[in-house]
Design a protein around this motif. Structure first.
Motif, short mmCIF file in Angstrom:
data_model
loop_
_atom_site.label_atom_id
_atom_site.label_comp_id
_atom_site.label_asym_id
_atom_site.label_seq_id
_atom_site.Cartn_x
_atom_site.Cartn_y
_atom_site.Cartn_z
N ILE A 1 87.29 26.09 63.16
CA ILE A 1 85.96 25.68 62.70
C ILE A 1 85.64 26.41 61.41
O ILE A 1 85.70 27.63 61.33
CB ILE A 1 84.90 26.00 63.78
N TRP A 2 85.29 25.64 60.38
CA TRP A 2 84.90 26.19 59.08
C TRP A 2 83.39 26.37 59.06
O TRP A 2 82.64 25.40 59.22
CB TRP A 2 85.33 25.25 57.96
N GLY A 3 82.92 27.62 58.89
CA GLY A 3 81.49 27.90 58.82
C GLY A 3 80.98 28.53 60.10
O GLY A 3 81.02 27.91 61.16
N ALA A 4 80.50 29.78 60.00
CA ALA A 4 80.05 30.54 61.17
C ALA A 4 78.54 30.61 61.28
O ALA A 4 78.00 31.51 61.91
CB ALA A 4 80.64 31.95 61.14
N VAL A 63 92.80 20.72 66.18
CA VAL A 63 91.53 20.15 65.71
C VAL A 63 90.93 21.06 64.65
O VAL A 63 90.99 22.30 64.78
CB VAL A 63 90.52 19.98 66.87
N ALA A 64 90.35 20.46 63.61
CA ALA A 64 89.59 21.20 62.60
C ALA A 64 88.22 20.56 62.47
O ALA A 64 88.11 19.33 62.41
CB ALA A 64 90.31 21.17 61.25
N ILE A 65 87.18 21.39 62.44
CA ILE A 65 85.80 20.90 62.32
C ILE A 65 85.12 21.62 61.17
O ILE A 65 85.10 22.86 61.13
CB ILE A 65 85.00 21.11 63.63
N GLU A 66 84.57 20.87 60.24
CA GLU A 66 83.90 21.43 59.06
C GLU A 66 82.40 21.52 59.33
O GLU A 66 81.73 20.51 59.51
CB GLU A 66 84.19 20.52 57.86
N CYS A 67 81.88 22.75 59.38
CA CYS A 67 80.46 23.00 59.66
C CYS A 67 79.82 23.79 58.52
O CYS A 67 78.93 24.61 58.75
CB CYS A 67 80.30 23.75 60.98
N ALA A 68 80.25 23.56 57.32
CA ALA A 68 79.71 24.28 56.16
C ALA A 68 78.96 23.30 55.25
O ALA A 68 77.76 23.21 55.29
CB ALA A 68 80.83 24.99 55.40
N LEU A 104 87.13 22.28 51.26
CA LEU A 104 87.21 22.60 52.68
C LEU A 104 87.89 21.49 53.46
O LEU A 104 88.65 21.74 54.40
CB LEU A 104 85.82 22.89 53.24
N ILE A 105 87.63 20.24 53.08
CA ILE A 105 88.28 19.12 53.76
C ILE A 105 89.79 19.16 53.52
O ILE A 105 90.59 18.93 54.44
CB ILE A 105 87.67 17.78 53.32
N ASN A 106 90.19 19.46 52.29
CA ASN A 106 91.62 19.59 52.00
C ASN A 106 92.25 20.71 52.81
O ASN A 106 93.39 20.59 53.30
CB ASN A 106 91.83 19.84 50.51
N GLU A 107 91.53 21.84 52.96
CA GLU A 107 92.05 22.93 53.79
C GLU A 107 92.26 22.47 55.22
O GLU A 107 93.26 22.81 55.86
CB GLU A 107 91.10 24.12 53.77
N MET A 108 91.30 21.71 55.76
CA MET A 108 91.44 21.23 57.12
C MET A 108 92.66 20.32 57.26
O MET A 108 93.45 20.45 58.20
CB MET A 108 90.18 20.47 57.56
N VAL A 145 84.12 16.04 60.06
CA VAL A 145 83.24 16.53 59.00
C VAL A 145 81.79 16.45 59.50
O VAL A 145 81.22 15.36 59.64
CB VAL A 145 83.39 15.70 57.71
N THR A 146 81.21 17.62 59.77
CA THR A 146 79.82 17.71 60.23
C THR A 146 78.91 18.30 59.17
O THR A 146 77.73 17.98 59.11
CB THR A 146 79.75 18.54 61.53
N GLY A 147 79.43 19.20 58.31
CA GLY A 147 78.63 19.72 57.21
C GLY A 147 78.19 18.59 56.29
O GLY A 147 78.87 17.56 56.17
N VAL A 148 77.05 18.77 55.63
CA VAL A 148 76.45 17.69 54.84
C VAL A 148 77.25 17.41 53.57
O VAL A 148 77.50 18.32 52.77
CB VAL A 148 74.99 18.04 54.47
N TYR A 149 77.62 16.17 53.39
CA TYR A 149 78.23 15.66 52.16
C TYR A 149 77.39 14.46 51.72
O TYR A 149 77.21 13.52 52.49
CB TYR A 149 79.69 15.24 52.38
N ALA A 150 76.89 14.50 50.49
CA ALA A 150 75.93 13.49 50.06
C ALA A 150 76.52 12.38 49.22
O ALA A 150 75.96 11.28 49.17
CB ALA A 150 74.79 14.16 49.29
N GLY A 151 77.64 12.66 48.51
CA GLY A 151 78.15 11.65 47.60
C GLY A 151 79.65 11.77 47.39
O GLY A 151 80.41 11.98 48.33
N TYR A 152 80.08 11.67 46.14
CA TYR A 152 81.50 11.65 45.80
C TYR A 152 82.07 13.05 45.61
O TYR A 152 81.36 13.98 45.25
CB TYR A 152 81.71 10.85 44.51
N CYS A 153 83.39 13.16 45.88
CA CYS A 153 84.11 14.40 45.57
C CYS A 153 85.41 14.06 44.84
O CYS A 153 85.91 12.93 44.92
CB CYS A 153 84.40 15.21 46.83
N ASN A 154 85.96 15.04 44.15
CA ASN A 154 87.20 14.88 43.40
C ASN A 154 88.35 15.60 44.11
O ASN A 154 88.13 16.44 44.99
CB ASN A 154 87.06 15.47 41.99
N HIS A 155 89.59 15.27 43.70
CA HIS A 155 90.79 16.00 44.12
C HIS A 155 91.02 15.95 45.63
O HIS A 155 91.55 16.88 46.23
CB HIS A 155 90.74 17.46 43.67
#
Length: 431
Positions: A213-216, A286-291, A316-320, A332-342
């Motif tokens: 889990i990413w983000g404590a 399993v990997a869960i993004e909470c950041a 962080l998504i690439n790390e997962m 992916v549970t952490g907030v993502y609002a739009g586009y990302c690169n790479h």
């Protein structure tokens, strides 16, 4: 029940929807990294399904910081913030049937109509009737539900970091709290408990899994607790920098927890290589993004976000994706609002990774069962609650929360209408 809802009431007074002769205190957004407590008009019944709630508890969510930083579009000066709150029903509209004046209740952070295609499937976060904003529908390809206190991008509804709040479709968006569940436990059914549980079950955590889990923060903490609750053998929590103290905080509550402090890795090691070594060379199941996609680690993403070349970072998504075993699951549970690169789509495709956007959790799908779990002491919301503050102190509290102030995990914010602290809950911190 009405089939439409009045939006664009993020400040009752300025929009002409408030009771100008009756004032209340409310926390308002005043610009990037600036919030202010103001006296403003109380809300009133507008649509026949409305309920006016007298707020007895609210909190700050990590996603509120995205508003604070102006990382979410379409904020307007004077917007009343806050999407997690509970209280006592003060008045009801003529169409309200299930909830009555005097009931204690917690609100879901999203606003659902209860009648549309998605609401009938208990996917309230995708309600088709409560967010009239056009940009998100164009960006995402479909509507999302309205949300309390979360900008005009999500409908322009006033939030609950206030003494009163208007709850549209009150029969749908309020859960009555029984006497044996105090506000300090019931409040978090509004968002963090449902969001954490959804992250675990939606990503497919199963008996015997190893979960990273990413983000404590509070969501990551509860996702860790829920992963064990759902049968995981091992849970590894990842954080660092100003938030590294949270790793020790959560480990005291969950002794089986393993941790990775990404800012203190040996030279030449990465989060991915560390997790591989911890998991027999293959990585967790399993990997869960909470950041969230707001927080950058590398300079390229930092400058690209600063220059408006991307909305979120993919780091962080690439790390997962590179950390989990082949055919592993990522959520992916952490907030993502739009586009990302790479974005490392090659790793996703070539190694069979399942990537799930957990969405804004449809908390109403889970909150009755989670309420029972609270009553049966199977889950413990107070594990994450460290402080109690007055609404009047929220300007300072936002600053402390933004700095990841040592020892401040989740807070309970009281108003003049709140009951005294429940047994086991934090007592008032005077600033």
């Amino acid at each position: 029940m009405p089939t439409s809802v009045t939006t664009d009431v993020s400040n009752y007074g300025s929009q002409g929807y408030g009771e100008l002769g009756h004032k209340m205190k409310a926390l308002t957004w005043q610009g990037k990294n600036s919030v202010k407590i103001v006296e403003t008009a109380r809300p009133k019944i507008i649509d026949e399904g409305d309920i006016i709630l007298k707020v007895t508890g609210s909190t700050i969510c990590g996603s509120d910081l995205h508003l604070f930083h102006e990382a979410i579009p379409d904020l307007q000066k004077g917007d009343i913030l806050g999407h997690e709150f509970c209280g006592i029903v003060a008045s009801v509209g003529p169409a309200v049937k299930k909830v009555k004046v005097g009931d204690r209740a917690v609100a879901s952070f999203q606003i659902a109509c209860g009648e549309c295609y998605y609401c009938k499937k208990k996917l309230s976060s995708m309600c088709e009737r409560t967010n009239s904003s056009k940009p998100p529908a164009k960006l995402y390809g479909r509507r999302t539900a309205g949300m309390f206190g979360y900008s005009h991008f999500t409908g322009g509804f006033a939030g609950g970091q206030a003494e009163f709040v208007r709850v549209p479709y009150g029969d749908v968006n309020l859960l009555q709290l029984p006497d044996d569940v105090p506000d300090e436990k019931g409040l978090y059914l509004s968002d963090v408990l449902g969001t954490s549980w959804n992250a675990v079950v939606d990503t497919g955590v199963e008996k015997g899994d190893t979960v990273a889990i990413w983000g404590a923060g509070p969501v990551g903490q509860m996702a860790a607790e829920f992963s064990f609750f759902n049968g995981a053998d091992r849970v590894i929590l990842i954080d660092g920098g100003d938030g590294k103290w949270r790793l020790g905080f959560v480990k005291k509550i969950l002794p089986k927890l393993e941790t990775v402090e990404y800012t203190n890795l040996p030279a030449g090691e990465s989060v991915t290589s560390t997790l591989k070594k911890m998991c027999d060379g293959r990585g967790p199941d399993v990997a869960i993004e909470c950041a969230s996609g707001e927080y950058t680690k590398g300079w390229s993403h930092y400058f690209e976000r600063m220059l408006g070349m991307e909305a979120d970072t993919s780091e962080l998504i690439n790390e997962m994706i590179t950390s989990v075993r082949a055919f592993g699951r990522c959520g992916v549970t952490g907030v993502y609002a739009g586009y990302c690169n790479h974005f490392n789509i090659g790793s996703l495709m070539e190694t069979g990774i399942r990537l799930t956007g957990n969405g804004q959790s449809p908390v109403q799908k889970y909150w009755k069962d989670l309420l029972k779990c609270i009553q049966q002491e199977k889950i413990h919301p107070l594990h994450m609650v460290t402080h109690r503050f007055k609404l009047e102190d929220m300007e300072t509290v936002y600053d402390l929360f933004n700095k990841r102030h040592q020892g401040m995990q989740k807070v309970f914010v009281q108003t003049q209408f709140s009951a005294p602290p429940a047994p086991g809950a934090p007592t008032l911190t005077v600033l």
